[in-house]
Structures are given as structure tokens and as C-alpha cells.
Design a protein around this motif. Structure first.
Motif, PDB file in Angstrom:
ATOM      1  N   THR A 283       0.846  -1.189   0.000  1.00 16.95           N
ATOM      2  CA  THR A 283       0.000   0.000   0.000  1.00 16.95           C
ATOM      3  C   THR A 283       0.880   1.236   0.000  1.00 16.95           C
ATOM      4  O   THR A 283       1.884   1.280   0.703  1.00 16.95           O
ATOM      5  N   ILE A 284       0.468   2.218  -0.787  1.00 19.90           N
ATOM      6  CA  ILE A 284       1.123   3.526  -0.758  1.00 19.90           C
ATOM      7  C   ILE A 284       0.091   4.509  -0.233  1.00 19.90           C
ATOM      8  O   ILE A 284      -1.031   4.561  -0.727  1.00 19.90           O
ATOM      9  N   GLN A 285       0.445   5.294   0.777  1.00 19.34           N
ATOM     10  CA  GLN A 285      -0.444   6.326   1.301  1.00 19.34           C
ATOM     11  C   GLN A 285       0.248   7.667   1.138  1.00 19.34           C
ATOM     12  O   GLN A 285       1.408   7.824   1.513  1.00 19.34           O
ATOM     13  N   LEU A 286      -0.470   8.610   0.538  1.00 21.51           N
ATOM     14  CA  LEU A 286       0.075   9.941   0.313  1.00 21.51           C
ATOM     15  C   LEU A 286      -0.780  10.962   1.041  1.00 21.51           C
ATOM     16  O   LEU A 286      -2.000  10.830   1.112  1.00 21.51           O
ATOM     17  N   TYR A 287      -0.150  12.011   1.549  1.00 21.71           N
ATOM     18  CA  TYR A 287      -0.860  13.111   2.184  1.00 21.71           C
ATOM     19  C   TYR A 287      -0.085  14.394   1.910  1.00 21.71           C
ATOM     20  O   TYR A 287       1.140  14.384   1.900  1.00 21.71           O
ATOM     21  N   GLY A 288      -0.789  15.452   1.719  1.00 26.06           N
ATOM     22  CA  GLY A 288      -0.124  16.734   1.526  1.00 26.06           C
ATOM     23  C   GLY A 288       0.507  16.877   0.159  1.00 26.06           C
ATOM     24  O   GLY A 288       1.531  17.520   0.011  1.00 26.06           O
ATOM     25  N   VAL A 289      -0.095  16.293  -0.853  1.00 27.82           N
ATOM     26  CA  VAL A 289       0.415  16.398  -2.217  1.00 27.82           C
ATOM     27  C   VAL A 289      -0.397  17.467  -2.935  1.00 27.82           C
ATOM     28  O   VAL A 289      -1.608  17.528  -2.819  1.00 27.82           O
ATOM     29  N   GLN A 290       0.287  18.312  -3.657  1.00 22.88           N
ATOM     30  CA  GLN A 290      -0.389  19.374  -4.406  1.00 22.88           C
ATOM     31  C   GLN A 290       0.169  19.384  -5.814  1.00 22.88           C
ATOM     32  O   GLN A 290       1.382  19.443  -5.989  1.00 22.88           O
ATOM     33  N   LEU A 291      -0.709  19.302  -6.799  1.00 23.45           N
ATOM     34  CA  LEU A 291      -0.292  19.360  -8.193  1.00 23.45           C
ATOM     35  C   LEU A 291      -0.353  20.797  -8.670  1.00 23.45           C
ATOM     36  O   LEU A 291      -1.252  21.542  -8.315  1.00 23.45           O
ATOM     37  N   GLU A 292       0.588  21.157  -9.478  1.00 24.61           N
ATOM     38  CA  GLU A 292       0.675  22.529  -9.989  1.00 24.61           C
ATOM     39  C   GLU A 292       0.634  22.527 -11.505  1.00 24.61           C
ATOM     40  O   GLU A 292       1.160  21.622 -12.141  1.00 24.61           O
ATOM     41  N   ILE A 293       0.032  23.556 -12.065  1.00 25.79           N
ATOM     42  CA  ILE A 293       0.086  23.789 -13.503  1.00 25.79           C
ATOM     43  C   ILE A 293       1.281  24.701 -13.741  1.00 25.79           C
ATOM     44  O   ILE A 293       1.414  25.742 -13.099  1.00 25.79           O
ATOM     45  N   GLY A 294       2.143  24.319 -14.646  1.00 29.23           N
ATOM     46  CA  GLY A 294       3.314  25.143 -14.930  1.00 29.23           C
ATOM     47  C   GLY A 294       4.536  24.683 -14.148  1.00 29.23           C
ATOM     48  O   GLY A 294       4.559  23.617 -13.548  1.00 29.23           O
ATOM     49  N   THR A 295       5.561  25.532 -14.105  1.00 31.48           N
ATOM     50  CA  THR A 295       6.827  25.148 -13.492  1.00 31.48           C
ATOM     51  C   THR A 295       7.073  25.788 -12.135  1.00 31.48           C
ATOM     52  O   THR A 295       8.047  25.467 -11.472  1.00 31.48           O
ATOM     53  N   GLN A 296       6.207  26.693 -11.705  1.00 32.94           N
ATOM     54  CA  GLN A 296       6.404  27.394 -10.431  1.00 32.94           C
ATOM     55  C   GLN A 296       5.624  26.716  -9.306  1.00 32.94           C
ATOM     56  O   GLN A 296       4.412  26.622  -9.358  1.00 32.94           O
ATOM     57  N   ALA A 297       6.331  26.239  -8.278  1.00 30.10           N
ATOM     58  CA  ALA A 297       5.667  25.626  -7.121  1.00 30.10           C
ATOM     59  C   ALA A 297       5.144  26.721  -6.196  1.00 30.10           C
ATOM     60  O   ALA A 297       5.762  27.775  -6.038  1.00 30.10           O
ATOM     61  N   THR A 298       3.997  26.465  -5.580  1.00 32.54           N
ATOM     62  CA  THR A 298       3.422  27.397  -4.610  1.00 32.54           C
ATOM     63  C   THR A 298       3.322  26.684  -3.265  1.00 32.54           C
ATOM     64  O   THR A 298       3.368  25.451  -3.213  1.00 32.54           O
ATOM     65  N   PRO A 299       3.183  27.428  -2.170  1.00 27.02           N
ATOM     66  CA  PRO A 299       3.062  26.777  -0.858  1.00 27.02           C
ATOM     67  C   PRO A 299       1.847  25.849  -0.806  1.00 27.02           C
ATOM     68  O   PRO A 299       0.829  26.117  -1.439  1.00 27.02           O
ATOM     69  N   LEU A 300       1.955  24.777  -0.039  1.00 26.13           N
ATOM     70  CA  LEU A 300       0.873  23.820   0.116  1.00 26.13           C
ATOM     71  C   LEU A 300      -0.320  24.494   0.794  1.00 26.13           C
ATOM     72  O   LEU A 300      -0.181  25.122   1.840  1.00 26.13           O
ATOM     73  N   GLU A 301      -1.482  24.378   0.163  1.00 26.70           N
ATOM     74  CA  GLU A 301      -2.716  24.941   0.726  1.00 26.70           C
ATOM     75  C   GLU A 301      -3.362  23.882   1.606  1.00 26.70           C
ATOM     76  O   GLU A 301      -3.721  22.813   1.132  1.00 26.70           O
ATOM     77  N   ARG A 302      -3.482  24.160   2.900  1.00 25.88           N
ATOM     78  CA  ARG A 302      -4.092  23.218   3.834  1.00 25.88           C
ATOM     79  C   ARG A 302      -5.333  23.858   4.436  1.00 25.88           C
ATOM     80  O   ARG A 302      -5.242  24.767   5.252  1.00 25.88           O
ATOM     81  N   LEU A 303      -6.487  23.360   4.000  1.00 27.17           N
ATOM     82  CA  LEU A 303      -7.761  23.896   4.489  1.00 27.17           C
ATOM     83  C   LEU A 303      -8.157  23.208   5.787  1.00 27.17           C
ATOM     84  O   LEU A 303      -7.870  22.031   5.990  1.00 27.17           O
ATOM     85  N   GLU A 304      -8.846  23.943   6.649  1.00 30.45           N
ATOM     86  CA  GLU A 304      -9.433  23.318   7.822  1.00 30.45           C
ATOM     87  C   GLU A 304     -10.515  22.351   7.337  1.00 30.45           C
ATOM     88  O   GLU A 304     -11.149  22.573   6.306  1.00 30.45           O
TER      89      GLU A 304
END
Length: 135
Positions: A20-41
Motif C-alpha cells: 500500500t502507498i499512502q500519500l498526504y499533503g500532495v499538491q499538483l501545480e500547472i506550470g513550473t512554479q511551485a506554490t506553498p501547500l494549501e491546507r484547508l481546515e
């Protein structure tokens, strides 16, 4: 992500793997510039999801003087993104009822309407309905 190679030789021919692979806190981006991870309540995340789909309970009760309609308002938990499609999930407890319908009037609510069979106490209580405003 490379989990298994099958019968190839990329990692020494280990063959098919299981697990099993479990992932959390992954954010996909369009383009080449990474942005900070958005974590909603959690509550905000649920409200955003409810704009597209929600379950709600609806009830109405009245005393009919003959075979007649009775109606009241239904409010959705949040304003939906569009006027939703309403589907019955769990039938209400009823007495003296021919039909029960819910008609959405907007993204914020609708109207539950029941048609009595004859005069007398008439109710449709605790029915569970879904509202879907898919893209």
C-alpha cells in the motif's frame, strides 16, 4: 512514482510487488512554479465539497381537510454552485401521503411538497435526500 516493475530488470528483476502507498499533503501545480501547500481546515473543506453534493433531511406535516397539497421550505447546508438535481436516498416515514417531492428553487434551497390521500393528519418525516450540482 514507481511501485512495481513487473518482470522487467530495472531493479534487478524483483518482479511484481504488493503493498500500500499512502500519500498526504500532495499538491499538483500547472506550470513550473511551485506554490506553498494549501491546507484547508476540515470544516472549510467540507463546505467546499457541499457546493457540489450534499445529503439533507426533509420533513413536513400538516392536517389535510381533503386530498390536498402541503408544502414547506428546505434549506441546503451551504449555497450550491448551481440548482441541484434532487434524489431520494431513504424514504421518509409517512401517513396519509400519496406523493412526496422536493423541488429545488435555487442553490440555497427548495420546497418539500406532499399530497395527502384524504382528510386527516398527513406527514412525511425524516426522509434523506441528495442534492447534486455537478460540473
Amino acid at each position: 512514482i514507481w511501485y512495481s516493475e513487473g518482470s522487467g530488470t530495472l531493479s534487478g528483476g524483483v518482479g511484481q510487488q504488493a503493498g500500500t502507498i499512502q500519500l498526504y499533503g500532495v499538491q499538483l501545480e500547472i506550470g513550473t512554479q511551485a506554490t506553498p501547500l494549501e491546507r484547508l481546515e476540515t470544516g472549510e473543506d467540507v463546505r467546499r465539497c457541499q457546493r457540489f453534493f450534499t445529503l439533507f433531511t426533509a420533513s413536513h406535516r400538516f392536517t389535510a381537510t381533503a386530498a390536498q397539497n402541503g408544502a414547506s421550505s428546505v434549506a441546503f447546508p451551504v449555497q450550491m454552485r448551481a440548482i441541484p438535481t434532487i434524489t431520494l436516498v431513504t424514504a421518509p416515514t409517512t401517513a396519509n401521503v400519496n406523493t412526496t417531492t422536493i423541488t429545488p428553487h435555487s442553490g440555497i434551497g427548495g420546497r418539500i411538497e406532499i399530497l395527502s390521500s384524504t382528510a386527516g393528519d398527513t406527514y412525511a418525516l425524516g426522509g434523506i435526500w441528495s442534492a447534486a450540482a455537478d460540473i
